[in-house]
Design a protein around this motif. Structure first.
Motif, PDB file in Angstrom:
ATOM      1  N   GLU A 176     -59.640 -45.211  38.350  1.00  0.00           N
ATOM      2  CA  GLU A 176     -58.744 -46.294  37.363  1.00  0.00           C
ATOM      3  C   GLU A 176     -58.427 -46.134  35.750  1.00  0.00           C
ATOM      4  N   LEU A 177     -60.172 -46.064  35.394  1.00  0.00           N
ATOM      5  CA  LEU A 177     -60.418 -46.602  33.969  1.00  0.00           C
ATOM      6  C   LEU A 177     -60.211 -45.168  33.530  1.00  0.00           C
ATOM      7  N   SER A 178     -60.386 -44.106  33.355  1.00  0.00           N
ATOM      8  CA  SER A 178     -60.958 -43.097  33.215  1.00  0.00           C
ATOM      9  C   SER A 178     -60.088 -42.017  32.004  1.00  0.00           C
ATOM     10  N   GLU A 179     -58.572 -42.582  31.540  1.00  0.00           N
ATOM     11  CA  GLU A 179     -58.107 -42.391  31.076  1.00  0.00           C
ATOM     12  C   GLU A 179     -58.041 -43.471  29.979  1.00  0.00           C
ATOM     13  N   ASP A 180     -58.414 -44.137  29.485  1.00  0.00           N
ATOM     14  CA  ASP A 180     -58.041 -45.652  29.150  1.00  0.00           C
ATOM     15  C   ASP A 180     -59.609 -45.435  27.463  1.00  0.00           C
ATOM     16  N   PRO A 181     -58.929 -44.985  26.640  1.00  0.00           N
ATOM     17  CA  PRO A 181     -60.620 -44.629  25.312  1.00  0.00           C
ATOM     18  C   PRO A 181     -61.162 -45.920  25.170  1.00  0.00           C
ATOM     19  N   HIS A 182     -60.978 -46.922  24.746  1.00  0.00           N
ATOM     20  CA  HIS A 182     -61.129 -47.598  24.887  1.00  0.00           C
ATOM     21  C   HIS A 182     -61.960 -48.301  25.527  1.00  0.00           C
ATOM     22  N   VAL A 183     -61.875 -48.784  27.000  1.00  0.00           N
ATOM     23  CA  VAL A 183     -62.427 -48.851  27.744  1.00  0.00           C
ATOM     24  C   VAL A 183     -63.676 -48.507  27.938  1.00  0.00           C
ATOM     25  N   THR A 184     -63.101 -47.037  28.465  1.00  0.00           N
ATOM     26  CA  THR A 184     -64.474 -45.973  28.141  1.00  0.00           C
ATOM     27  C   THR A 184     -64.830 -46.299  26.911  1.00  0.00           C
ATOM     28  N   ALA A 185     -65.007 -46.695  25.716  1.00  0.00           N
ATOM     29  CA  ALA A 185     -65.905 -46.173  24.671  1.00  0.00           C
ATOM     30  C   ALA A 185     -66.787 -47.485  24.659  1.00  0.00           C
ATOM     31  N   VAL A 186     -66.026 -48.731  25.109  1.00  0.00           N
ATOM     32  CA  VAL A 186     -66.815 -50.175  25.239  1.00  0.00           C
ATOM     33  C   VAL A 186     -67.877 -49.869  26.187  1.00  0.00           C
ATOM     34  N   LEU A 187     -67.240 -49.696  27.550  1.00  0.00           N
ATOM     35  CA  LEU A 187     -68.324 -49.498  28.762  1.00  0.00           C
ATOM     36  C   LEU A 187     -69.635 -48.859  28.500  1.00  0.00           C
ATOM     37  N   ILE A 188     -69.416 -47.284  27.311  1.00  0.00           N
ATOM     38  CA  ILE A 188     -70.882 -46.024  27.256  1.00  0.00           C
ATOM     39  C   ILE A 188     -71.925 -47.440  26.396  1.00  0.00           C
ATOM     40  N   ALA A 189     -70.738 -47.891  25.673  1.00  0.00           N
ATOM     41  CA  ALA A 189     -71.873 -48.838  23.809  1.00  0.00           C
ATOM     42  C   ALA A 189     -72.269 -49.960  25.348  1.00  0.00           C
ATOM     43  N   ALA A 190     -71.487 -50.630  26.207  1.00  0.00           N
ATOM     44  CA  ALA A 190     -72.732 -51.677  26.630  1.00  0.00           C
ATOM     45  C   ALA A 190     -73.484 -50.816  27.309  1.00  0.00           C
ATOM     46  N   ALA A 191     -73.160 -50.236  28.105  1.00  0.00           N
ATOM     47  CA  ALA A 191     -74.723 -49.238  29.087  1.00  0.00           C
ATOM     48  C   ALA A 191     -75.509 -48.891  28.451  1.00  0.00           C
ATOM     49  N   ASN A 192     -75.229 -48.623  27.203  1.00  0.00           N
ATOM     50  CA  ASN A 192     -76.484 -47.903  26.464  1.00  0.00           C
ATOM     51  C   ASN A 192     -76.928 -49.563  25.188  1.00  0.00           C
ATOM     52  N   SER A 193     -76.761 -50.339  25.764  1.00  0.00           N
ATOM     53  CA  SER A 193     -76.851 -51.283  24.940  1.00  0.00           C
ATOM     54  C   SER A 193     -78.103 -52.521  25.888  1.00  0.00           C
ATOM     55  N   ALA A 194     -77.897 -52.373  26.861  1.00  0.00           N
ATOM     56  CA  ALA A 194     -78.411 -52.293  28.592  1.00  0.00           C
ATOM     57  C   ALA A 194     -79.493 -52.153  28.707  1.00  0.00           C
ATOM     58  N   SER A 195     -79.121 -51.032  28.555  1.00  0.00           N
ATOM     59  CA  SER A 195     -80.695 -49.576  28.852  1.00  0.00           C
ATOM     60  C   SER A 195     -81.185 -48.820  27.986  1.00  0.00           C
ATOM     61  N   GLN A 196     -81.203 -49.896  26.680  1.00  0.00           N
ATOM     62  CA  GLN A 196     -82.427 -49.457  25.867  1.00  0.00           C
ATOM     63  C   GLN A 196     -83.537 -49.323  25.885  1.00  0.00           C
ATOM     64  N   HIS A 197     -84.582 -48.188  25.010  1.00  0.00           N
ATOM     65  CA  HIS A 197     -85.164 -47.195  25.309  1.00  0.00           C
ATOM     66  C   HIS A 197     -85.249 -47.249  26.650  1.00  0.00           C
ATOM     67  N   GLN A 198     -85.063 -46.679  27.814  1.00  0.00           N
ATOM     68  CA  GLN A 198     -84.680 -46.118  28.955  1.00  0.00           C
ATOM     69  C   GLN A 198     -84.581 -44.978  29.606  1.00  0.00           C
ATOM     70  N   GLY A 199     -84.923 -43.795  28.299  1.00  0.00           N
ATOM     71  CA  GLY A 199     -84.576 -42.341  28.530  1.00  0.00           C
ATOM     72  C   GLY A 199     -83.530 -42.010  27.487  1.00  0.00           C
ATOM     73  N   LYS A 200     -82.562 -40.766  27.771  1.00  0.00           N
ATOM     74  CA  LYS A 200     -81.623 -40.276  27.081  1.00  0.00           C
ATOM     75  C   LYS A 200     -80.170 -41.063  27.164  1.00  0.00           C
ATOM     76  N   PRO A 201     -79.883 -41.407  26.116  1.00  0.00           N
ATOM     77  CA  PRO A 201     -78.445 -41.895  25.723  1.00  0.00           C
ATOM     78  C   PRO A 201     -77.452 -41.383  26.883  1.00  0.00           C
ATOM     79  N   LEU A 202     -76.630 -42.755  26.725  1.00  0.00           N
ATOM     80  CA  LEU A 202     -75.557 -42.096  28.339  1.00  0.00           C
ATOM     81  C   LEU A 202     -73.973 -42.146  27.283  1.00  0.00           C
ATOM     82  N   GLN A 203     -73.547 -41.044  28.139  1.00  0.00           N
ATOM     83  CA  GLN A 203     -72.475 -40.337  27.058  1.00  0.00           C
ATOM     84  C   GLN A 203     -71.027 -40.253  27.942  1.00  0.00           C
ATOM     85  N   THR A 204     -70.978 -40.740  29.101  1.00  0.00           N
ATOM     86  CA  THR A 204     -70.524 -40.338  29.875  1.00  0.00           C
ATOM     87  C   THR A 204     -69.600 -42.124  30.551  1.00  0.00           C
ATOM     88  N   LEU A 205     -68.250 -42.165  31.281  1.00  0.00           N
ATOM     89  CA  LEU A 205     -67.917 -43.291  31.843  1.00  0.00           C
ATOM     90  C   LEU A 205     -68.541 -42.880  33.066  1.00  0.00           C
TER      91      LEU A 205
END
Length: 406
Positions: free
Chosen positions: A190-219
């Motif tokens: 449902e979310l895969s075509e929304d640019p704003h939502v995709t960007a925010v979730l990627i940013a939030a996931a990286n914020s939540a998983s700092q220093h835990q491996g490679k950066p997250l880059q996909t929805l």
């Protein structure tokens, strides 16, 4: 039991370390009580300093705050022995019985475990901040006298909230909900075509998983890291923001054009990447996020209208041409999107470096294809540097386009 009346104009203190959770809580409070005075901080020490100058009507604090934790903050507030007691909602990752008992002894107004139940929290806020039947409208800030559109956009560039929403959040959550709760796969679809939502979730996931491996880059990676409930909460929080839903016909038309090009670019990028044995999901996300700057400007133009400004086709075109690139760059930096993903987004428009990786070339080619119409010839594009280096001919490009249309 003493019934405490909702304050006339409540002052609410939010203490939360995670920036995306802070933002969501702020928007939720303002959605319930739009005239609330918010004080927001990221650690317990800042909260203590703030409360030396005033005692808020409501505190919402995370137990796991750095410095002075939320439980110590609650203990300090209770030692004030205010009557009636200061309302205090304690949020926590801990739901074990020992942790709950420790908190309950200090009589929090509510002890809520994460991921939060947004509707449940909203109901509590309505009880605490509103008198029965009240609805308080948030006023739209008026423009500074004499401020022109360029000055308004210059001021908004570093503070812009991103683009408008492509999806209807309420419908998305409803369609993604199954017997066992939010279905992560359905939510992704449902979310895969929304640019704003995709960007925010990627940013939030990286914020939540700092220093835990490679950066997250996909929805997909972001949703898996955040989980279904937290992801749904963040998405619902985005819909609460002013300007998240476009209402002006000219801006809706402009945003639709950006969304269409972004969807085409993302689709072509995914198919090219699969054909070339590249990371197709990362390429898809990079293509989808190509228009973040344009969409952010469009959202700010709606804020301009809501504040009393005027627009015409010429001023809209000028704003996009003048500010889209700068808004996009500022957003990607402020949201700390992974550098590798930002490089692929930039490659949609041009090569940033002399190192022509296959992913960079594929994104550049997808970007050029995305800007073409469905019936435009592909022979010239097949002669481009990206196509030649990837050894992709016009027939290959036609197959890519046909696969996306199909």
């Amino acid at each position: 039991m003493t019934v405490v009346e909702a304050p006339a104009v409540p002052r609410v203190l939010i203490a939360e370390a995670d920036p995306w959770a802070r933002e969501m809580l702020s928007e939720l409070v303002l959605d319930v009580r739009r005239d609330a005075q918010l004080d927001v901080c990221s650690d317990g020490k800042q909260a203590v300093e703030l409360m030396r100058g005033f005692i808020p009507d409501l505190v919402i604090a995370c137990r796991e705050l750095p410095g002075v934790d939320g439980l110590s903050l609650l203990r300090g507030v209770r030692l004030l022995r205010r009557q009636p007691p200061v309302r205090f909602i304690l949020l926590s990752n801990r739901n074990d019985s020992a942790s709950v008992r420790e908190a309950v002894q200090l009589a929090p107004t509510a002890y809520l475990t994460k991921p939060l139940n947004i509707e449940g929290l909203r109901h509590r806020l309505e009880v605490l901040l509103l008198k029965e039947g009240d609805q308080v409208a948030r006023t739209v800030p008026a423009l500074t006298p004499g401020m022109g559109l360029d000055a308004f956009l210059d001021k908004r560039r570093e503070l812009a909230d991103g683009g408008p929403l492509y999806v209807d959040v309420r419908d998305v959550i409803a369609r993604s909900r199954g017997p066992a709760g939010i279905d992560l796969k359905l939510l992704e679809n449902e979310l895969s075509e929304d640019p704003h939502v995709t960007a925010v979730l990627i940013a939030a996931a990286n914020s939540a998983s700092q220093h835990q491996g490679k950066p997250l880059q996909t929805l997909v990676q972001a949703l898996t890291t955040l989980g279904a409930t937290q992801s749904a909460n963040l998405v619902q929080g985005l819909a609460l923001k002013r300007g998240a839903i476009l209402t002006d016909a000219a801006l809706i038309l402009q945003a639709s054009e950006v969304w269409d090009v972004s969807r085409r670019t993302a689709g072509y990028a995914r198919i090219l990447a699969r054909t070339l044995d590249l990371d197709h999901e990362r390429c898809y996300c990079a293509g989808l996020l190509r228009g973040l700057g344009d969409l952010s400007v469009i959202r700010c133009l709606q804020e301009w209208l809501l504040s009393g400004g005027t627009l015409d086709e010429t001023s809209i075109a000028h704003a996009l041409e003048q500010y889209a690139a700068a808004f996009g760059s500022a957003l990607r930096t402020r949201w700390r999107l992974p550098l590798e993903l930002r490089e692929l987004i930039a490659a949609v428009y041009q090569y940033n470096t002399g190192v022509y990786t296959r992913e960079v070339l594929a994104m550049n080619l997808a970007g050029q294809m995305g800007r073409l119409g469905q019936e435009d010839p592909l022979e010239a594009l097949a002669k481009s540097k990206s196509a030649r280096l990837l050894k992709v001919n016009a027939s290959d490009l036609e197959r890519v386009r046909n696969k996306w249309v199909a």
